[in-house]
Enzyme design. Structure first.
Site, PDB file in Angstrom:
ATOM      1  N   ARG A 283      72.657 115.464  11.126  1.00 55.85           N
ATOM      2  CA  ARG A 283      71.491 114.654  10.855  1.00 55.85           C
ATOM      3  C   ARG A 283      70.830 114.431  12.055  1.00 55.85           C
ATOM      4  O   ARG A 283      71.334 114.604  12.435  1.00 55.85           O
ATOM      5  CB  ARG A 283      71.902 113.436  10.533  1.00 55.85           C
ATOM      6  CG  ARG A 283      72.585 113.199   9.313  1.00 55.85           C
ATOM      7  CD  ARG A 283      72.943 111.613   8.952  1.00 55.85           C
ATOM      8  NE  ARG A 283      73.032 110.554   9.596  1.00 55.85           N
ATOM      9  CZ  ARG A 283      72.849 109.563   9.669  1.00 55.85           C
ATOM     10  NH1 ARG A 283      72.899 109.069   8.566  1.00 55.85           N
ATOM     11  NH2 ARG A 283      72.882 108.275  10.558  1.00 55.85           N
TER      12      ARG A 283
ATOM     13  N   THR B 239      65.350 110.893  12.535  1.00 56.06           N
ATOM     14  CA  THR B 239      65.103 111.045  10.676  1.00 56.06           C
ATOM     15  C   THR B 239      66.184 110.396   9.724  1.00 56.06           C
ATOM     16  O   THR B 239      66.384 110.455   8.909  1.00 56.06           O
ATOM     17  CB  THR B 239      64.448 112.207  10.677  1.00 56.06           C
ATOM     18  OG1 THR B 239      65.058 113.266  10.644  1.00 56.06           O
ATOM     19  CG2 THR B 239      62.925 112.346  10.972  1.00 56.06           C
TER      20      THR B 239
ATOM     21  N   ASP C 144      80.051 106.285  14.691  1.00 53.31           N
ATOM     22  CA  ASP C 144      79.871 107.739  14.906  1.00 53.31           C
ATOM     23  C   ASP C 144      81.307 108.361  14.738  1.00 53.31           C
ATOM     24  O   ASP C 144      81.964 108.343  15.644  1.00 53.31           O
ATOM     25  CB  ASP C 144      78.772 107.972  15.430  1.00 53.31           C
ATOM     26  CG  ASP C 144      79.050 109.997  15.608  1.00 53.31           C
ATOM     27  OD1 ASP C 144      79.091 110.218  15.359  1.00 53.31           O
ATOM     28  OD2 ASP C 144      77.337 109.648  14.850  1.00 53.31           O
TER      29      ASP C 144
ATOM     30  N   ASP D 118      82.260 111.590  16.472  1.00 58.00           N
ATOM     31  CA  ASP D 118      81.859 110.961  17.763  1.00 58.00           C
ATOM     32  C   ASP D 118      83.602 110.665  18.241  1.00 58.00           C
ATOM     33  O   ASP D 118      84.095 111.053  19.321  1.00 58.00           O
ATOM     34  CB  ASP D 118      80.769 110.208  18.313  1.00 58.00           C
ATOM     35  CG  ASP D 118      79.534 111.113  18.717  1.00 58.00           C
ATOM     36  OD1 ASP D 118      80.146 111.552  19.002  1.00 58.00           O
ATOM     37  OD2 ASP D 118      78.398 111.005  19.173  1.00 58.00           O
TER      38      ASP D 118
HETATM   39  C1  PRP Z   1      77.542 112.484   9.566  1.00 60.01           C
HETATM   40  C2  PRP Z   1      78.764 112.268   8.938  1.00 60.01           C
HETATM   41  C3  PRP Z   1      78.140 113.231   7.325  1.00 60.01           C
HETATM   42  C4  PRP Z   1      76.706 112.301   7.729  1.00 60.01           C
HETATM   43  C5  PRP Z   1      76.320 111.497   6.528  1.00 60.01           C
HETATM   44  O1  PRP Z   1      76.965 113.232  10.733  1.00 60.01           O
HETATM   45  O2  PRP Z   1      80.063 112.581   9.070  1.00 60.01           O
HETATM   46  O3  PRP Z   1      78.033 114.211   7.555  1.00 60.01           O
HETATM   47  O4  PRP Z   1      76.602 111.961   8.769  1.00 60.01           O
HETATM   48  O5  PRP Z   1      75.295 110.971   6.732  1.00 60.01           O
HETATM   49  P1  PRP Z   1      74.600 111.170   5.838  1.00 60.01           P
HETATM   50  O6  PRP Z   1      74.849 110.684   4.363  1.00 60.01           O
HETATM   51  O7  PRP Z   1      73.218 110.302   6.038  1.00 60.01           O
HETATM   52  O8  PRP Z   1      73.459 112.468   5.045  1.00 60.01           O
HETATM   53  P2  PRP Z   1      76.773 113.550  11.798  1.00 60.01           P
HETATM   54  O9  PRP Z   1      74.706 114.619  10.908  1.00 60.01           O
HETATM   55  O10 PRP Z   1      76.341 113.263  12.413  1.00 60.01           O
HETATM   56  O11 PRP Z   1      77.304 115.126  12.044  1.00 60.01           O
HETATM   57  P3  PRP Z   1      78.649 115.548  12.673  1.00 60.01           P
HETATM   58  O12 PRP Z   1      79.785 115.255  11.833  1.00 60.01           O
HETATM   59  O13 PRP Z   1      78.537 117.247  13.144  1.00 60.01           O
HETATM   60  O14 PRP Z   1      78.953 114.562  13.586  1.00 60.01           O
HETATM   61  N1  URA Z   2      77.860 109.288  10.119  1.00 61.29           N
HETATM   62  C1  URA Z   2      78.369 108.575  10.924  1.00 61.29           C
HETATM   63  O1  URA Z   2      79.327 108.767  11.487  1.00 61.29           O
HETATM   64  N2  URA Z   2      78.292 107.222  10.382  1.00 61.29           N
HETATM   65  C2  URA Z   2      78.150 106.505   9.777  1.00 61.29           C
HETATM   66  O2  URA Z   2      77.715 105.171  10.038  1.00 61.29           O
HETATM   67  C3  URA Z   2      77.044 106.993   9.106  1.00 61.29           C
HETATM   68  C4  URA Z   2      76.208 108.726   9.041  1.00 61.29           C
END
Ligand code: PRP
Ligand code: URA
Length: 205
Positions: A102, A106, A197, A200
């Site tokens: 993400r 945005t 997150d 993280d």
């Molecule tokens: C997080 C999570 C999902 C997404 C959900 O990943 O693991 O993939 O956000 O959000 P959405 O429903 O609004 O799309 P992120 O993009 O933060 O990446 P990561 O897994 O590398 O931390």
């Molecule tokens: N991704 C995350 O890891 N946490 C949230 O709350 C939303 C998106």
């Protein structure tokens, strides 16, 4: 397709510790394993089985075994924290990967990686701990459907009402299995009360 929310006292217990901001990455990973195991069992209740003749030490019998292999597709990177329990209980599982991230401003997911095994004729479960806006889940399901998957499920640990609505609109044929359905998204598209997150916290970044 119905939304299945996990109803198990152990699920509630594990999720509460997972949400707790004082939980450190090592315990966070263990708790993610535990709740993913419960969700894996819930999402595979209806897997097809077939007869198999065997000999027990006592006599012949006809047992049942899984009829078709399972494919899981974690959405990188946080989805990796849910893979191990599936591999532990389904030894023949195949694993595909969809990399999505993400944008911090945005909240729109950008694709950066995709590697999938053959999906035709397989039960395919897309796994990602957080269903927030639903953008990542919708994109991942678009990708696996384009690659031939027809019998699908989506598994997450925490879902938002907005994410469920978006996924049901884009992919009404895909059942959703969630550990919890939370209240709402905040202005930055994070889930409330949520757990922050996930990626993280899983990787200590
Ligand atoms: C997080 C999570 C999902 C997404 C959900 O990943 O693991 O993939 O956000 O959000 P959405 O429903 O609004 O799309 P992120 O993009 O933060 O990446 P990561 O897994 O590398 O931390
Ligand atoms: N991704 C995350 O890891 N946490 C949230 O709350 C939303 C998106």
């Amino acid at each position: 397709m119905p939304l299945h929310v996990l109803q198990h006292p152990l699920g509630a217990h594990v999720l509460t510790h997972l949400r707790d901001q004082t939980t450190k990455p090592a315990l966070f990973r263990t708790l993610a394993y535990q709740i993913s195991l419960l969700l894996a069992l819930e999402a595979t209740r209806d897997l097809a089985t077939e007869e198999k003749s065997i000999e027990t030490p006592m006599e012949s019998m006809i047992g049942r075994v899984l009829a078709r292999p399972l494919v899981i597709v974690p959405i990188l990177r946080a989805g990796l924290g849910m893979v191990q329990p599936f591999q532990d209980i389904f030894p023949d599982v195949s694993v595909g990967y969809v990399g999505l991230e993400r944008d911090h401003t945005t909240a729109i997911a950008r694709s950066y990686y995709c590697k999938l095994p053959p999906l035709d004729g397989k039960r395919v479960l897309v796994i990602d701990p957080m269903l927030a806006t639903g953008g990542s889940a919708v994109q991942a399901l678009d990708v696996v459907k384009s690659a031939g998957a027809k019998e699908l499920g989506f598994i997450c640990i925490v879902a938002s009402p907005e994410g469920v609505a978006a996924l049901e609109k884009a992919h009404p044929d895909v059942p959703i299995y969630a550990g919890a359905l939370d209240r709402e998204l905040n202005a930055k598209k994070y889930i409330l009360p949520g757990l922050g997150d996930f990626g993280d916290r899983l990787y200590g970044t």
